[in-house]
Design a protein around this motif. Structure first.
Motif, PDB file in Angstrom:
ATOM      1  N   LEU A 149     -51.629  12.401  19.114  1.00 31.96           N
ATOM      2  CA  LEU A 149     -50.670  12.781  17.880  1.00 31.96           C
ATOM      3  C   LEU A 149     -50.773  14.208  17.344  1.00 31.96           C
ATOM      4  CD1 LEU A 149     -48.114  11.314  16.568  1.00 31.96           C
ATOM      5  CD2 LEU A 149     -49.616  10.827  14.750  1.00 31.96           C
ATOM      6  N   PHE A 165     -52.858  16.408  18.557  1.00 36.05           N
ATOM      7  CA  PHE A 165     -52.722  17.569  19.722  1.00 36.05           C
ATOM      8  C   PHE A 165     -51.228  17.995  20.048  1.00 36.05           C
ATOM      9  CE2 PHE A 165     -54.538  20.173  22.782  1.00 36.05           C
ATOM     10  CZ  PHE A 165     -54.007  19.988  24.087  1.00 36.05           C
ATOM     11  N   THR A 166     -50.549  16.776  20.041  1.00 44.51           N
ATOM     12  CA  THR A 166     -49.116  17.235  20.295  1.00 44.51           C
ATOM     13  C   THR A 166     -48.350  17.934  19.013  1.00 44.51           C
ATOM     14  OG1 THR A 166     -48.881  14.967  21.541  1.00 44.51           O
ATOM     15  CG2 THR A 166     -46.587  16.308  20.886  1.00 44.51           C
ATOM     16  N   VAL A 167     -48.691  17.682  17.780  1.00 42.65           N
ATOM     17  CA  VAL A 167     -48.188  18.277  16.776  1.00 42.65           C
ATOM     18  C   VAL A 167     -48.763  19.804  16.440  1.00 42.65           C
ATOM     19  CG1 VAL A 167     -48.481  18.410  14.131  1.00 42.65           C
ATOM     20  CG2 VAL A 167     -47.704  16.265  15.330  1.00 42.65           C
ATOM     21  N   LYS A 220     -49.708  21.503  19.339  1.00 44.45           N
ATOM     22  CA  LYS A 220     -48.936  22.118  20.319  1.00 44.45           C
ATOM     23  C   LYS A 220     -47.477  22.716  19.758  1.00 44.45           C
ATOM     24  CE  LYS A 220     -49.801  22.579  24.442  1.00 44.45           C
ATOM     25  NZ  LYS A 220     -50.252  23.672  25.115  1.00 44.45           N
ATOM     26  N   ALA A 243     -46.120  26.570  19.364  1.00 42.73           N
ATOM     27  CA  ALA A 243     -45.162  27.089  20.015  1.00 42.73           C
ATOM     28  C   ALA A 243     -44.161  27.634  19.135  1.00 42.73           C
ATOM     29  CB  ALA A 243     -44.470  25.883  20.703  1.00 42.73           C
ATOM     30  N   ASN A 246     -45.581  30.887  17.929  1.00 40.90           N
ATOM     31  CA  ASN A 246     -45.286  31.962  18.834  1.00 40.90           C
ATOM     32  C   ASN A 246     -43.902  32.328  18.889  1.00 40.90           C
ATOM     33  OD1 ASN A 246     -47.077  33.045  20.723  1.00 40.90           O
ATOM     34  ND2 ASN A 246     -47.436  31.229  21.900  1.00 40.90           N
ATOM     35  N   HIS A 247     -42.884  31.557  18.469  1.00 45.32           N
ATOM     36  CA  HIS A 247     -41.540  31.934  18.875  1.00 45.32           C
ATOM     37  C   HIS A 247     -41.336  32.680  17.216  1.00 45.32           C
ATOM     38  CE1 HIS A 247     -40.483  28.738  21.664  1.00 45.32           C
ATOM     39  NE2 HIS A 247     -39.957  30.106  22.033  1.00 45.32           N
ATOM     40  N   GLN A 248     -42.249  33.119  16.694  1.00 45.62           N
ATOM     41  CA  GLN A 248     -42.270  34.103  15.437  1.00 45.62           C
ATOM     42  C   GLN A 248     -40.969  33.423  14.437  1.00 45.62           C
ATOM     43  OE1 GLN A 248     -41.745  37.515  17.433  1.00 45.62           O
ATOM     44  NE2 GLN A 248     -44.092  37.840  17.725  1.00 45.62           N
ATOM     45  N   MET A 264     -38.332  31.982  14.929  1.00 47.82           N
ATOM     46  CA  MET A 264     -36.727  32.021  15.114  1.00 47.82           C
ATOM     47  C   MET A 264     -36.332  30.623  15.151  1.00 47.82           C
ATOM     48  SD  MET A 264     -37.183  35.178  17.601  1.00 47.82           S
ATOM     49  CE  MET A 264     -37.846  36.921  17.099  1.00 47.82           C
ATOM     50  N   SER A 280     -33.172  30.190  16.369  1.00 49.26           N
ATOM     51  CA  SER A 280     -31.997  30.040  17.332  1.00 49.26           C
ATOM     52  C   SER A 280     -32.592  29.406  18.539  1.00 49.26           C
ATOM     53  CB  SER A 280     -31.496  31.238  17.421  1.00 49.26           C
ATOM     54  OG  SER A 280     -30.423  31.425  18.502  1.00 49.26           O
ATOM     55  N   LYS A 281     -31.640  28.432  18.965  1.00 52.98           N
ATOM     56  CA  LYS A 281     -32.329  27.912  20.489  1.00 52.98           C
ATOM     57  C   LYS A 281     -31.542  28.589  21.580  1.00 52.98           C
ATOM     58  CE  LYS A 281     -34.676  24.794  20.940  1.00 52.98           C
ATOM     59  NZ  LYS A 281     -36.189  24.934  21.727  1.00 52.98           N
ATOM     60  N   VAL A 282     -31.736  28.093  22.557  1.00 54.20           N
ATOM     61  CA  VAL A 282     -30.884  28.774  23.914  1.00 54.20           C
ATOM     62  C   VAL A 282     -29.288  28.230  23.713  1.00 54.20           C
ATOM     63  CG1 VAL A 282     -30.432  28.358  26.412  1.00 54.20           C
ATOM     64  CG2 VAL A 282     -32.711  28.365  25.334  1.00 54.20           C
ATOM     65  N   VAL A 283     -28.608  29.343  23.471  1.00 52.63           N
ATOM     66  CA  VAL A 283     -27.064  29.202  23.401  1.00 52.63           C
ATOM     67  C   VAL A 283     -26.542  28.663  24.839  1.00 52.63           C
ATOM     68  CG1 VAL A 283     -24.812  30.065  22.853  1.00 52.63           C
ATOM     69  CG2 VAL A 283     -26.969  30.486  21.247  1.00 52.63           C
TER      70      VAL A 283
END
Lengths: 172, 414
Positions: free
Chosen positions: B17, B19-21, B23, B27, B30-32, B34, B36-39
């Motif tokens: 649990l 480790f997943t949190v 990760k 992430a 890393n996405h800074q 942001m 917005s997801k893939v449109v």
């Protein structure tokens, strides 16, 4: 009797924990796969945001297409550098602007192990608009690399950039 | 014992649990941040021309206007009997489904003979990235049925064969040119360096039962991702115009005429001298059209140290010498993707410009062999992207074809 009830209760608890363990394990696996950076739709706000976040450091913005063989060479160089150095300031943008290649794009990002970088993609039908607000003097030739100074000044270069230049720029 | 197992399982779960949190958090970081997801723009589900990325248009000898496009794994066509005002229902090209390259510089080609023959050529991507085969199919009954497609390149190699262009004579002589990577493929296997692709030509004639294509290399060291252009001169010889690699990645245009006589041209003439040095993909091929007086008219795009933008020039000696190139369009307005055609005394050039929000289709004409051109006129705009514009003709009238994805296919007399 009490002892058999206790055993039954114990067995059911064990079953519950077994199921919970599987569920957590699946959650863990899903977590691994989703933690792989998924490409983000690119727009003016994203560009402003990424510029602001990188202000104060020297960074690279690399633009590529699935139809551009030399782009793959530059992606491979970034992959190699990533294996040698931590925290490379690289932002990667796919310029295809075509929903038909979405799966292909993600596959390539995965293949070159670039998921830990911020990956953007031009939105279907909005490719030239995106290109224009990055740089109105760029005509779409690829690969396109922007070397961005710590003060936010952009220097664009078209064509494959060699490893030594990229290393020099990214590894301080 | 059970207690120990439970505790162990709980520990493992807790660890997983955590480790997943971690990760996920990493992430997100890393996405800074942001959000917005893939449109996922919904893919165009309908089979209609507006859903195509590219369209190819040409008049048949009976004056029908055909338009051809690829969607998913099929090709489709429509026929207009009123010069593009209205079109027939959509017809699927009756061949087995396969992948078809149809974006940017790559698109299926269509041609006709004077005996109801319809000729199709396209590139089909293969399982390995940047590999493809050039494919061909023929209809002897004006598109009702088509032959089982064959592969034009004869090397059986999993390598690049793409950017096919095709011309067919009234008598059914088929000429297909394409960019071919068989040599560079072999050199790479030997650990040798390569530079670009090769230019190949394949010939066949289905009406004469010559149903397998010859394969001949015409040039080496071509740019790997720009369309080729070709036309017949008034001796019935093919002139081929493409982006070549000179020296250290200097991308300039080259011209080769496949002369019939003994004095055949061996070395292509260099046409542009704009000095565009780029180890990459310009994705901008040129265009050639030869008039009744055998004057070669050419247009191209470069971003070199010496020349930037669209240029037009002509030659009366098959490219050996050239008029001084004339700049076309507004370079600062993103003038790009030029095409041209000659029709009697007229030379028409079309190209696109971009305002930052809209694409514009522009046109200008010369009536004096390219010495001067009329003032450029904007013909149309596009909001959802732009295909390359092309000029084609019927008798004395030239037309422009400009496909605007999700907006419509424009056909307009010039």
């Amino acid at each position: 009797m009490a002892s058999s009830e206790t055993r039954a209760f114990g067995a059911s608890i064990m079953k519950f924990f077994k199921k919970l363990t599987y569920a957590v394990f699946i959650w863990f696996l899903v977590g691994i796969s989703t933690s792989f950076a998924e490409s983000i739709a690119f727009d003016k706000t994203q560009l402003a945001s990424v510029k602001m976040q990188n202000m104060g450091k020297q960074w690279l913005m690399l633009l590529w297409s699935v139809d551009c063989p030399p782009c793959f060479k530059e992606l491979a160089i970034i992959q190699k550098l990533q294996g040698q150095h931590d925290d490379l300031a690289v932002v990667i943008i796919n310029t295809d602007a075509n929903d038909e290649i979405n799966a292909e794009r993600e596959e390539i990002i995965k293949k070159f192990e670039l998921g830990n970088f911020t990956n953007f993609h031009f939105v279907d039908g909005r490719g030239d608009q995106s290109r224009f607000f990055i740089d109105p003097n760029w005509y779409g030739e690829l690969p396109r690399s922007y070397f961005i100074e710590s003060n936010g000044k952009f220097h664009g270069k078209s064509g494959l950039v060699n490893q030594s230049i990229l290393t020099q720029w990214l590894v301080n | 014992m059970y207690t120990l197992i439970y505790r162990l399982l709980l520990c493992v779960m807790f660890f997983l649990l955590l480790f997943t949190v971690n990760k996920s958090t990493a992430a997100e970081h890393n996405h800074q941040a942001m959000v917005s997801k893939v449109v996922q723009t919904e893919n165009c589900k309908e089979i209609e021309v507006t859903c195509a990325k590219t369209v190819t248009s040409v008049f048949a000898p009976n004056d029908d206007l055909w338009r051809l496009w690829a969607q998913n794994t099929s090709m489709y066509f429509q026929i207009s009997i009123d010069n593009g005002l209205t079109f027939s229902d959509v017809n699927r090209v009756a061949i087995d489904k396969e992948k078809i390259s149809a974006r940017n510089e790559n698109r299926p080609k269509i041609a006709f003979d004077k005996y109801q023959g319809v000729y199709l050529s396209w590139a089909t991507p293969k399982e390995k990235k940047h590999t493809a085969d050039v494919r061909f199919s023929y209809s002897s009954d004006y598109g009702k049925t088509f032959t089982k497609p064959i592969t034009v390149n004869d090397d059986n190699l999993l390598t690049g064969h793409s950017f096919n262009e095709m011309l067919v004579t009234d008598e059914g002589d088929i000429n297909i040119v394409w960019l071919d990577s068989r040599l560079s493929h072999q050199l790479r296997l030997q650990g040798k360096k390569t530079k670009g692709s090769e230019l190949y030509i394949g010939k066949a004639n289905y009406r004469k039962n010559e149903t397998s294509f010859s394969n001949k290399q015409l040039a080496n060291n071509t740019c790997v991702c720009c369309r080729i252009a070709m036309d017949y001169n008034n001796h019935g010889e093919l002139a081929i115009f493409w982006r070549h690699i000179y020296g250290d990645n200097i991308r300039e245009f080259a011209l080769l005429t496949l002369s019939k006589g003994e004095n055949s041209q061996q070395t292509p003439y260099q046409i542009s001298y704009d000095h565009w040095k780029i180890n990459g993909c310009p994705h901008q091929g040129g265009a050639i059209s030869i008039n009744e007086n055998n004057r070669y008219h050419m247009v191209w795009f470069n971003q070199g140290d010496v020349g930037k933008g669209i240029f037009y020039a002509s030659s009366t000696d098959q490219g050996k010498s050239l008029t001084k190139p004339i700049s076309v369009g507004v370079q600062s307005a993103q003038a790009a993707h030029p095409h041209l055609n000659t029709n009697s005394n007229n030379i028409d050039i079309v190209w696109t410009q971009f305002t930052g929000t809209e694409h514009e289709l522009w046109h200008q004409r010369s009536t004096d062999n390219g010495k001067s051109f009329t003032q450029a006129v904007m013909l149309a705009t596009a909001v959802n992207g732009s295909d390359r514009p092309f000029i084609f003709k019927k008798d004395k009238v030239s037309y422009v074809s400009w496909h605007r994805p999700k907006q419509g296919h424009l056909v307009q007399a010039l």
